[in-house]
Design a protein around this motif. Sequence first.
Motif, PDB file in Angstrom:
ATOM      1  N   HIS A 205       9.029   1.871   8.440  1.00  0.00           N
ATOM      2  CA  HIS A 205       8.346   0.806   7.698  1.00  0.00           C
ATOM      3  C   HIS A 205       8.263   1.168   6.224  1.00  0.00           C
ATOM      4  N   CYS A 206       7.908   0.178   5.420  1.00  0.00           N
ATOM      5  CA  CYS A 206       7.653   0.429   4.001  1.00  0.00           C
ATOM      6  C   CYS A 206       6.137   0.491   3.812  1.00  0.00           C
ATOM      7  N   ALA A 207       5.677   1.598   3.265  1.00  0.00           N
ATOM      8  CA  ALA A 207       4.231   1.800   3.084  1.00  0.00           C
ATOM      9  C   ALA A 207       3.643   0.770   2.119  1.00  0.00           C
ATOM     10  N   VAL A 208       4.459   0.321   1.176  1.00  0.00           N
ATOM     11  CA  VAL A 208       3.979  -0.649   0.183  1.00  0.00           C
ATOM     12  C   VAL A 208       3.739  -2.005   0.862  1.00  0.00           C
ATOM     13  N   HIS A 209       4.690  -2.440   1.663  1.00  0.00           N
ATOM     14  CA  HIS A 209       4.600  -3.776   2.265  1.00  0.00           C
ATOM     15  C   HIS A 209       3.732  -3.808   3.518  1.00  0.00           C
ATOM     16  N   GLN A 210       3.644  -2.693   4.205  1.00  0.00           N
ATOM     17  CA  GLN A 210       2.844  -2.684   5.433  1.00  0.00           C
ATOM     18  C   GLN A 210       1.351  -2.804   5.120  1.00  0.00           C
ATOM     19  N   ARG A 211       0.979  -2.581   3.876  1.00  0.00           N
ATOM     20  CA  ARG A 211      -0.434  -2.714   3.481  1.00  0.00           C
ATOM     21  C   ARG A 211      -0.938  -4.155   3.563  1.00  0.00           C
ATOM     22  N   PHE A 212      -0.044  -5.116   3.425  1.00  0.00           N
ATOM     23  CA  PHE A 212      -0.496  -6.518   3.460  1.00  0.00           C
ATOM     24  C   PHE A 212      -0.865  -6.883   4.901  1.00  0.00           C
ATOM     25  N   LEU A 213      -2.031  -7.530   5.029  1.00  0.00           N
ATOM     26  CA  LEU A 213      -2.561  -7.826   6.365  1.00  0.00           C
ATOM     27  C   LEU A 213      -2.766  -9.330   6.523  1.00  0.00           C
ATOM     28  N   PRO A 214      -2.794  -9.819   7.785  1.00  0.00           N
ATOM     29  CA  PRO A 214      -3.015 -11.258   7.992  1.00  0.00           C
ATOM     30  C   PRO A 214      -4.301 -11.742   7.322  1.00  0.00           C
ATOM     31  N   ARG A 215      -5.332 -10.909   7.297  1.00  0.00           N
ATOM     32  CA  ARG A 215      -6.596 -11.381   6.701  1.00  0.00           C
ATOM     33  C   ARG A 215      -6.445 -11.631   5.196  1.00  0.00           C
ATOM     34  N   CYS A 235       7.180  -7.071   5.092  1.00  0.00           N
ATOM     35  CA  CYS A 235       5.783  -7.174   5.523  1.00  0.00           C
ATOM     36  C   CYS A 235       5.759  -7.323   7.044  1.00  0.00           C
ATOM     37  N   ARG A 236       4.629  -6.941   7.636  1.00  0.00           N
ATOM     38  CA  ARG A 236       4.552  -7.014   9.096  1.00  0.00           C
ATOM     39  C   ARG A 236       4.668  -8.472   9.585  1.00  0.00           C
ATOM     40  N   PHE A 265       0.809 -19.327  -6.395  1.00  0.00           N
ATOM     41  CA  PHE A 265       1.458 -18.466  -5.401  1.00  0.00           C
ATOM     42  C   PHE A 265       0.689 -17.153  -5.226  1.00  0.00           C
ATOM     43  N   ALA A 266       0.561 -16.720  -3.979  1.00  0.00           N
ATOM     44  CA  ALA A 266       0.105 -15.354  -3.698  1.00  0.00           C
ATOM     45  C   ALA A 266       1.332 -14.646  -3.147  1.00  0.00           C
ATOM     46  N   VAL A 267       1.689 -13.524  -3.758  1.00  0.00           N
ATOM     47  CA  VAL A 267       2.966 -12.892  -3.418  1.00  0.00           C
ATOM     48  C   VAL A 267       2.734 -11.533  -2.749  1.00  0.00           C
ATOM     49  N   GLY A 268       3.374 -11.352  -1.601  1.00  0.00           N
ATOM     50  CA  GLY A 268       3.264 -10.090  -0.864  1.00  0.00           C
ATOM     51  C   GLY A 268       4.456  -9.213  -1.147  1.00  0.00           C
ATOM     52  N   THR A 269       4.389  -8.545  -2.277  1.00  0.00           N
ATOM     53  CA  THR A 269       5.429  -7.544  -2.583  1.00  0.00           C
ATOM     54  C   THR A 269       4.886  -6.579  -3.632  1.00  0.00           C
ATOM     55  N   CYS A 296      -0.385  -2.265  -3.818  1.00  0.00           N
ATOM     56  CA  CYS A 296       0.112  -0.904  -4.043  1.00  0.00           C
ATOM     57  C   CYS A 296       1.423  -0.917  -4.827  1.00  0.00           C
ATOM     58  N   LEU A 297       1.602   0.087  -5.644  1.00  0.00           N
ATOM     59  CA  LEU A 297       2.893   0.200  -6.331  1.00  0.00           C
ATOM     60  C   LEU A 297       3.853   1.011  -5.462  1.00  0.00           C
ATOM     61  N   CYS A 298       5.148   0.851  -5.715  1.00  0.00           N
ATOM     62  CA  CYS A 298       6.129   1.720  -5.060  1.00  0.00           C
ATOM     63  C   CYS A 298       6.215   2.967  -5.940  1.00  0.00           C
ATOM     64  N   THR A 299       5.633   4.043  -5.439  1.00  0.00           N
ATOM     65  CA  THR A 299       5.509   5.248  -6.277  1.00  0.00           C
ATOM     66  C   THR A 299       6.874   5.878  -6.595  1.00  0.00           C
ATOM     67  N   THR A 300       7.850   5.634  -5.727  1.00  0.00           N
ATOM     68  CA  THR A 300       9.152   6.244  -6.002  1.00  0.00           C
ATOM     69  C   THR A 300       9.936   5.425  -7.041  1.00  0.00           C
TER      70      THR A 300
END
Length: 345
Positions: A205-215, A235-236, A265-269, A296-300
């Motif tokens: 998974h991607c740690a950045v995108h997996q943070r977004f939740l249905p709520r 995203c999940r 727009f609310a953007v999940g990225t 979250c930022l993509c730290t890499t």
Amino acid sequence: MDKRIAEARARLGTATIVLGHHYQRDEVVQFADATGDSYKLSKTAAETNAQYIVFCGVHFMAESADILAREGQQVILPDLNAGCSMADMAEISQVEDCWETLERMGLAEETIPLTYINSAASIKAFCGEHGGLVCTSSNAGRAFNWAFARGKRILFLPDQHLGRNTGYAMSIGLEEMAVWDPWAIQGGQTRENLAASRVVLWKGHCAVHQRFLPRHVDEVRAKYPGIQVIAHPECRWEVCQKADALGSTERLLALIDQAPAGSMFAVGTEIHLVNRMAKRFAAQGKKVITLDDTGCLCTTMYRISPQHLAWALENLAEGRVVNRIAVRPEVKRLARVALDRMLEV
Ligand code: 13P
Ligand code: SF4
């Protein structure tokens, strides 16, 4: 730094092209000759005549550019620490173990390995060698069709979410997609389960995108009635199901660009891209916010700093190639097969 980068850039002229992924910071991306998602950047890299390709992105992107590069072209990654944690979740020895298990079970012959471009060159080569291909988030559906025309089942590496979202959009039920855990014995699966699966999803998974939740989707909808939720397919599944549209970074940009003034727009990225979208589209009377305001930022991706870019370009201007990404020839040949199949579909 701006002045030093601009001077080095001017000295290098057209012999050098700077490519910038959408997740790069503003201070870096402002110097990119071309920006894009993974697909667009790999196509640009394959088509450019520049001798030096300075890739402001992450390691697998620079590797892909080198695989597609012509004789004499050299690819430079300004900071070698710019990796991708998702790509690191599939190691070639683990993928070979998985394949051996599928062979032992008599399932490998009917399985097509398909890797997301976010993977090491060795895994792309594995897919090339075993009749499979590479995809990005912008052509995963087409790659699935390609694979299903040739096999009964897909082994999808390394992002379970992109694999699940793509499979589900093609009417493959969740129960037909088994998850292969590389850290569990036999992937944590039975032969029966694997045989019944149309897609075997690698547990990455991607740690950045997996943070977004249905709520988060529910919260923005409650707070901003009429807002459209758009998300990256990393995203999940539960988030993607609630979103209005999904897309690669390039498509997310296009969706907002094409919307009428007054849209929200609310953007999940990744947050650097979302912040840039907010600034750019405010001028067109559109509101853009992050889906989760602790986004979250993509730290890499963030590893590529103006200092690293200045250092790489100044060295190039002095005739020194630093941080060259060169894929070994035997890996390159087979990885190219898998990448060319992607460019064809
Ligand atoms: P895109 O191909 O959509 O730009 O995605 C790349 C990536 O790494 C997303 O996390
Ligand atoms: Fe990798 Fe995620 Fe960063 Fe994309 S955002 S480069 S998948 S860690």
